[in-house]
Design a protein around this motif. Structure first.
Motif, short mmCIF file in Angstrom:
data_model
loop_
_atom_site.label_atom_id
_atom_site.label_comp_id
_atom_site.label_asym_id
_atom_site.label_seq_id
_atom_site.Cartn_x
_atom_site.Cartn_y
_atom_site.Cartn_z
N HIS A 259 8.84 -9.43 3.23
CA HIS A 259 8.61 -8.47 2.17
C HIS A 259 8.13 -7.13 2.74
O HIS A 259 7.91 -7.00 3.93
CB HIS A 259 7.58 -9.02 1.18
N VAL A 260 7.93 -6.14 1.87
CA VAL A 260 7.50 -4.81 2.29
C VAL A 260 5.97 -4.73 2.29
O VAL A 260 5.31 -5.14 1.34
CB VAL A 260 8.07 -3.73 1.34
N VAL A 261 5.40 -4.22 3.41
CA VAL A 261 3.96 -3.99 3.53
C VAL A 261 3.75 -2.54 3.99
O VAL A 261 4.65 -1.91 4.52
CB VAL A 261 3.29 -4.96 4.53
N ASP A 262 2.54 -2.03 3.76
CA ASP A 262 2.17 -0.70 4.23
C ASP A 262 1.49 -0.84 5.58
O ASP A 262 0.60 -1.66 5.74
CB ASP A 262 1.22 -0.01 3.25
N VAL A 263 1.90 -0.03 6.55
CA VAL A 263 1.28 -0.03 7.88
C VAL A 263 0.56 1.31 8.04
O VAL A 263 1.18 2.36 8.00
CB VAL A 263 2.33 -0.21 8.99
N MET B 297 -1.22 3.88 10.29
CA MET B 297 -1.33 4.29 11.69
C MET B 297 -2.74 4.80 11.98
O MET B 297 -3.52 5.03 11.06
CB MET B 297 -0.30 5.38 12.01
N THR B 298 -3.05 5.00 13.26
CA THR B 298 -4.38 5.44 13.64
C THR B 298 -4.69 6.85 13.15
O THR B 298 -5.85 7.20 12.96
CB THR B 298 -4.56 5.39 15.16
N ASN B 299 -3.66 7.67 12.92
CA ASN B 299 -3.90 9.04 12.44
C ASN B 299 -3.95 9.13 10.92
O ASN B 299 -4.07 10.21 10.37
CB ASN B 299 -2.84 9.99 12.99
N GLY B 300 -3.83 8.00 10.23
CA GLY B 300 -3.93 7.97 8.77
C GLY B 300 -2.60 7.91 8.05
O GLY B 300 -2.57 7.68 6.84
N ASP B 301 -1.50 8.14 8.75
CA ASP B 301 -0.18 8.05 8.12
C ASP B 301 0.09 6.61 7.68
O ASP B 301 -0.32 5.67 8.35
CB ASP B 301 0.92 8.48 9.08
N ILE B 302 0.79 6.46 6.58
CA ILE B 302 1.15 5.14 6.09
C ILE B 302 2.67 5.03 6.08
O ILE B 302 3.37 5.89 5.54
CB ILE B 302 0.58 4.88 4.69
N VAL B 303 3.18 3.96 6.71
CA VAL B 303 4.61 3.72 6.82
C VAL B 303 4.90 2.37 6.17
O VAL B 303 4.15 1.41 6.37
CB VAL B 303 5.03 3.68 8.31
N GLU C 250 3.35 -9.04 -0.61
CA GLU C 250 4.00 -7.78 -0.96
C GLU C 250 2.94 -6.72 -1.28
O GLU C 250 2.03 -6.95 -2.05
CB GLU C 250 4.90 -7.98 -2.18
N GLY C 251 3.03 -5.56 -0.60
CA GLY C 251 2.12 -4.46 -0.87
C GLY C 251 0.83 -4.47 -0.07
O GLY C 251 0.02 -3.55 -0.19
N ASP C 252 0.57 -5.49 0.76
CA ASP C 252 -0.63 -5.51 1.60
C ASP C 252 -0.59 -4.38 2.62
O ASP C 252 0.47 -3.84 2.93
CB ASP C 252 -0.76 -6.84 2.34
N THR C 253 -1.76 -4.03 3.18
CA THR C 253 -1.85 -2.96 4.16
C THR C 253 -2.31 -3.52 5.50
O THR C 253 -3.27 -4.28 5.56
CB THR C 253 -2.85 -1.88 3.70
N ILE C 254 -1.61 -3.15 6.56
CA ILE C 254 -1.99 -3.51 7.93
C ILE C 254 -2.54 -2.24 8.58
O ILE C 254 -1.85 -1.23 8.65
CB ILE C 254 -0.77 -4.00 8.74
N ALA C 255 -3.79 -2.28 9.03
CA ALA C 255 -4.40 -1.13 9.71
C ALA C 255 -4.31 -1.36 11.21
O ALA C 255 -4.85 -2.34 11.73
CB ALA C 255 -5.84 -0.96 9.28
N LEU C 256 -3.61 -0.48 11.92
CA LEU C 256 -3.42 -0.63 13.35
C LEU C 256 -4.56 0.02 14.13
O LEU C 256 -5.06 1.07 13.75
CB LEU C 256 -2.10 0.00 13.78
#
Length: 73
Positions: free
Chosen positions: A10-14, A16-22, A31-37
């Motif tokens: 499914h689609v998740v939000d990633v 990035m370290t600079n705050g961008d979300i991909v 579905e819709g969870d966020t992974i913080a790198l």
């Protein structure tokens, strides 16, 4: 292929370290969870081709170089 043994893709939000979300597809979470790198490809030297430097933690690198200085390193 066996039924019901594969994880949901499914689609998740990633984030990035600079705050961008991909948005990416993944089997992580729901579905819709966020992974913080902590380290991402936009800043890591392995992907950006940046200069590599050794971190000398507790003098280990220096000790190694001194021990094997005659072997052509």
């Amino acid at each position: 292929m066996k039924a019901d043994i594969h994880p949901e893709y499914h689609v998740v939000d990633v984030k990035m370290t600079n705050g961008d979300i991909v948005q990416m597809r993944s089997t992580y979470g729901a579905e819709g969870d966020t992974i913080a790198l902590e380290i991402d490809p936009t800043v890591h030297p392995a992907w950006t081709g940046g200069n590599q430097r050794l971190m000398d933690a507790g003098g280990r690198v220096s000790k190694f170089k001194k021990k094997f200085e005659g072997f052509g390193f």
